[in-house]
Enzyme design. Structure first.
Site, PDB file in Angstrom:
ATOM      1  CB  THR A   1     -39.434 -31.934  -7.893  1.00 50.13           C
ATOM      2  OG1 THR A   1     -40.842 -32.274  -8.228  1.00 50.13           O
ATOM      3  CG2 THR A   1     -38.971 -32.633  -7.026  1.00 50.13           C
TER       4      THR A   1
ATOM      5  CG  ASN B   1     -47.305 -38.458  -4.184  1.00 47.35           C
ATOM      6  OD1 ASN B   1     -47.194 -37.332  -3.462  1.00 47.35           O
ATOM      7  ND2 ASN B   1     -48.423 -38.872  -3.951  1.00 47.35           N
TER       8      ASN B   1
ATOM      9  CD  GLU C   1     -46.375 -25.710   3.126  1.00 47.26           C
ATOM     10  OE1 GLU C   1     -45.518 -25.043   3.422  1.00 47.26           O
ATOM     11  OE2 GLU C   1     -46.330 -26.070   1.748  1.00 47.26           O
TER      12      GLU C   1
ATOM     13  CB  ILE D   1     -47.305 -20.139  -1.616  1.00 48.33           C
ATOM     14  CG1 ILE D   1     -48.219 -20.178  -0.902  1.00 48.33           C
ATOM     15  CG2 ILE D   1     -45.671 -20.643  -1.544  1.00 48.33           C
ATOM     16  CD1 ILE D   1     -47.578 -19.907   0.863  1.00 48.33           C
ATOM     17  N   GLY D   2     -45.290 -17.795  -3.644  1.00 45.97           N
ATOM     18  CA  GLY D   2     -44.509 -17.740  -4.772  1.00 45.97           C
ATOM     19  C   GLY D   2     -43.314 -18.580  -4.611  1.00 45.97           C
ATOM     20  CE1 TYR D   3     -42.246 -20.397  -0.399  1.00 44.92           C
ATOM     21  CE2 TYR D   3     -43.262 -22.573  -0.070  1.00 44.92           C
ATOM     22  CZ  TYR D   3     -42.857 -21.395   0.277  1.00 44.92           C
ATOM     23  OH  TYR D   3     -42.870 -21.202   1.704  1.00 44.92           O
ATOM     24  CB  SER D   4     -43.420 -23.526  -8.598  1.00 44.58           C
ATOM     25  OG  SER D   4     -43.472 -24.726  -7.676  1.00 44.58           O
TER      26      SER D   4
ATOM     27  CB  SER E   1     -52.739 -21.003  -5.811  1.00 48.13           C
ATOM     28  OG  SER E   1     -52.311 -22.313  -6.497  1.00 48.13           O
TER      29      SER E   1
END
Lengths: 395, 392
Positions: A135, A374, A243, A126-129, A161
């Site tokens: 956030t 959170n 998720e 997963i290539g998001y951050s 990851s």
């Protein structure tokens, strides 16, 4: 209200439990213990293929794709059993990215990639951050520009990851620099074999490998775009609830609780008492059990709400916050019960059940901020659950 | 698994909510505040609930009730918590009437249940003693037989008995000649019974019930043909029912206090903005939300399992454990939500012109009634040592 599993659900649980009992051979368990939470080894790959052959990967998918059309609750039970067994099942690939590709990708990807996901022969990272988009994910700056029949991608992703073992990266990029933050984002499926793609290891406290990935003029064909251009944000957020549910799944610790109790009932102290003969140990175990019970019920309710379309955003975030913070509390209490052996790693000669707790406790800090910090989840709860005007930070 | 209410249950809850929200006004509560604590009983409201049938919700139709189950009753109990109404719903309906219906003789049921449904009779259940542990099967109150068919003599002291002075009968547990437990109905006006009012944080009428050689006739024994083990089972049922009902009160009260707080912080401005926009405020309210949801689910599970009943020893353990776990959540949630609500309200939270203080007192009551969280944790810990209380 009914707090019992139906007989169909009971049978499913038995089926899953028996399946994983068989799948997790001692050799596979040994291999997995070296790369906690990651998989990636040869026996792991073989087990994934086996699951594909046996039809256990896309259980919630439509029958035409080889799925069994499990409900969200049944699928939750499946993930619970996967986690109970300690198998690092790539549920982001099969549950989040997979269905999005199946429903939105180009014909080529649907033909080339989707069947491999179902067969267990395809890993997707997963290539998001990014270094400056965590956030506040929509602040991402990795960009893709159209050039003839291709897109050219440049930028950097962080905390990717599995990128070192993955076949593809599910990549969020900016395709309209002038649009408002959430409006100019598109999704691509980028092969890790593409020229200009590179990956470096980031070592973490938990000894879980993650990666920084780099995109230097990576060229992908136009049909690597998934969904419509500039409409990627919806594809990212559409699967978030599943998720969050997976991150807080009670299966992480339910079998371990039973093992821990058994250990306290058997292990002897030097003064001749058993560990569980100490009153404070009993109270600690009771705290753990009470915490898990509430988690079990909140998870099942959330899964049930997914099926009945009654899911409130606040409840989804509440499960994530409660579950992840409970895990950290539980690992601490379990560690206290076990004593100093809970900092002896499982690869040590003399490791006992403490080695399992050592690893969980060491790796647990990730879950509090991963999958949506959170603090932000609590903002969502205040806004969506209690209608509080929480200020501008939610965008 | 199913997490929604049936249509009937929704109707019952809405009806209870309507009656309670209409009747339990700030004005009414203030009138009651002027009474002596021992007499703080909203009889008008009790009669209103009787007139719409709600007092008979869990009582069989043959005794004039609606014939629903304990789960339906606890939906009303939750609404009572939400409204801080001053009525003996827990002790009369969840406690004494529930036990009578399940274990009483036909004559006892005929005598008392129709009168409870119409609101004519109030009953109370007295299981706790001054130094009780959470195991209410060990008792200091003694009963001795007067010989075959001649009844019993009861001596001892029961504590914290709710609404004893307003009750027509007190259903209480005692130790019988060292042969196990017994459940008996006594008349609080009877010779040898002395009631001393207690003044507690939560202004519920509570009494010390002292019995000095009180004569109890044979027909006032509950389940006179039950074995000692069955009597213990009945007492356990009474304990579980009371605990589950107090959890429902705590749920209603904490949910109401939390929502009152969310509303207040959205309106109250400091530094020119609503204080809810400060993250420290929002996060604390969010923690209350999590606590209340955990209590909701554990409480509903306990009530639901208790309603369904147990077929065997294992199923009975599951019920007992679910009830214990719910009460731990009730104690913790009531404590945390009470203090967070007060803190986020600032001075307004302690001002008696604003309703929050009543909720905080009720939540304190729930925190300690029939065992604190710590006491129940110790109890659950002993059961874990015994049979693991395994995760499914």
């Amino acid at each position: 209200m009914d707090f019992h599993l139906t007989s169909k659900q009971q049978k499913l649980r038995e089926e899953f439990r028996a399946y994983f009992d068989k799948l997790l051979t001692p050799e596979l368990v040994e291999e997995l213990s070296k790369t906690p939470g990651e998989g990636g080894g040869p026996l792991y790959s073989r087990a994934m293929e086996q699951m594909g052959t046996d039809g256990y990967i896309a259980l919630s998918w439509p029958k035409e794709y080889g799925g069994r059309e499990l409900s969200a609750l049944e699928q939750y039970m499946f993930i619970e059993e996967v986690m109970r067994a300690g198998f690092p099942f790539p549920f982001l690939t099969t549950e989040s990215v997979g269905p999005v590709l199946r429903d939105n990708a180009s014909e080529r990807i649907k033909k080339e990639v989707v069947p491999k996901i179902v067969a267990g022969t395809c890993n997707i990272a997963i290539g998001y951050s990014e270094p400056n988009a965590g956030t506040d994910l929509a602040a991402l700056t990795t960009k893709a520009e159209r050039d003839g029949d291709e897109w050219v991608i440049n930028g950097q992703k962080m905390w990717t990851s599995l990128a070192h073992v993955a076949d593809y990266v599910w990549l969020a990029v900016r395709t309209d620099p002038d649009a408002r933050k959430h409006k100019g984002i598109s999704m691509f499926l980028v092969p890790t074999t593409a020229e200009g793609f590179s990956c470096t290891k980031v070592d973490t406290l938990g000894d879980v490998r993650v990666n920084a990935t780099y995109y230097d003029n990576v060229r992908v064909p136009a049909d690597a775009l998934v969904g419509e251009v500039n409409k990627g944000w919806k594809l990212i957020t559409g699967q978030l609830n599943r998720e969050r549910l997976a991150l807080a799944n009670v299966g992480f610790f339910s079998a371990k609780y039973n093992d821990l109790v058994k250990w306290t009932q058997e292990a002897m102290l030097t003064d001749g008492r058993k560990v569980i003969d100490q009153p404070w140990v009993r109270t600690h175990l009771a705290r753990i059990r009470v915490g898990l019970e509430a988690l079990r019920l909140t998870c099942y309710r959330m899964a049930w709400q997914l099926d009945s379309n009654e899911l409130n955003m606040a409840d989804a975030s509440a499960v994530k916050v409660y579950g992840t913070e409970l895990f950290v509390d539980i690992y601490r209490m379990a560690g206290e019960i076990i004593g100093q052996h809970s900092v002896i790693r499982r690869e040590s000669e003399d490791a006992n059940i403490g080695g399992v707790i050592e690893q969980l406790y060491r790796t647990a800090s990730i879950i509090i901020f991963g999958g949506g910090a959170n603090e932000v989840q609590r903002d969502i709860i205040a806004a969506a659950g209690l209608w509080m005007p929480i200020g501008k930070r939610m965008g | 698994m199913k997490f929604s209410l049936s249509e009937n249950q929704i109707e019952i809850r809405n009806l209870a909510n309507k009656v309670l929200q209409d009747q339990v006004t700030e004005e009414r509560l203030r009138e009651l505040d002027l009474c002596d604590t021992a007499k703080r009983f909203d009889r008008n409201l009790w009669q209103q609930l009787a007139s719409v049938g709600l007092l008979g919700v869990a009582i069989d139709e043959c005794y004039g009730g609606m014939g629903f189950d304990f789960f339906a009753l606890n939906l009303i109990v939750e609404e009572v918590g939400r409204s801080v109404a001053a009525i003996p719903i827990v002790t009369t309906l969840a406690g004494a009437a529930g036990l009578l219906q399940k274990y009483g003789s036909e004559e006892q049921k005929q005598q008392w249940l129709p009168a409870v449904v119409t609101g004519k009779s109030v009953l109370t259940l007295a299981l706790s003693e001054a130094m009780s542990t959470s195991n209410l099967l060990s008792l200091a109150t003694q009963a001795s037989t007067e010989g075959e068919g001649k009844g019993y003599k009861v001596s001892g002291i029961k504590h914290y008995v709710p609404y004893a002075a307003d009750s027509d009968r007190i259903l209480l547990s005692a130790q019988l000649d060292g042969q196990g437990s017994i459940l008996l109905l006594i008349d609080p006006k009877q010779t040898g019974v002395k009631l001393t009012p207690l003044i507690s944080t939560h202004a519920e009428p509570q009494f010390i019930v002292e019995m000095n050689e009180v004569l109890v006739a044979e027909d006032s024994v509950l389940g006179s043909n039950m074995t000692p083990a069955q009597v213990d089972e009945a007492i356990q049922y009474g304990v579980n029912s009371l605990l589950a009902a107090y959890c429902a009160v705590g749920l209603g009260a904490s949910d109401a206090a939390m929502r009152m707080t969310a509303k207040y912080t959205g309106e109250r401005k400091q530094f020119d903005v609503p204080i809810a926009s400060f993250q420290a405020v929002a996060q604390r309210a969010a923690d209350c939300y999590i606590d209340v949801e955990c209590l909701r689910l554990c409480s509903q599970q306990a009530t639901s399992l208790l309603s369904d009943g147990a077929k065997d020893v294992d199923a009975q353990r599951v019920i007992n454990d679910a009830v214990t776990m719910a009460k731990i959540w009730a104690g913790d949630t009531c404590h945390r939500v009470s203090y967070s609500s007060q803190q986020l309200h600032g001075g307004t939270g302690v001002d008696k012109d604003y309703p929050l203080w009543r909720y905080c007192k009720l939540m304190r009551h729930i925190e300690f009634v029939m065992g604190s969280s710590q006491q129940h944790l110790a109890d659950l810990g002993d059961r874990i040592a015994d049979y693991s209380v395994a995760m499914p």
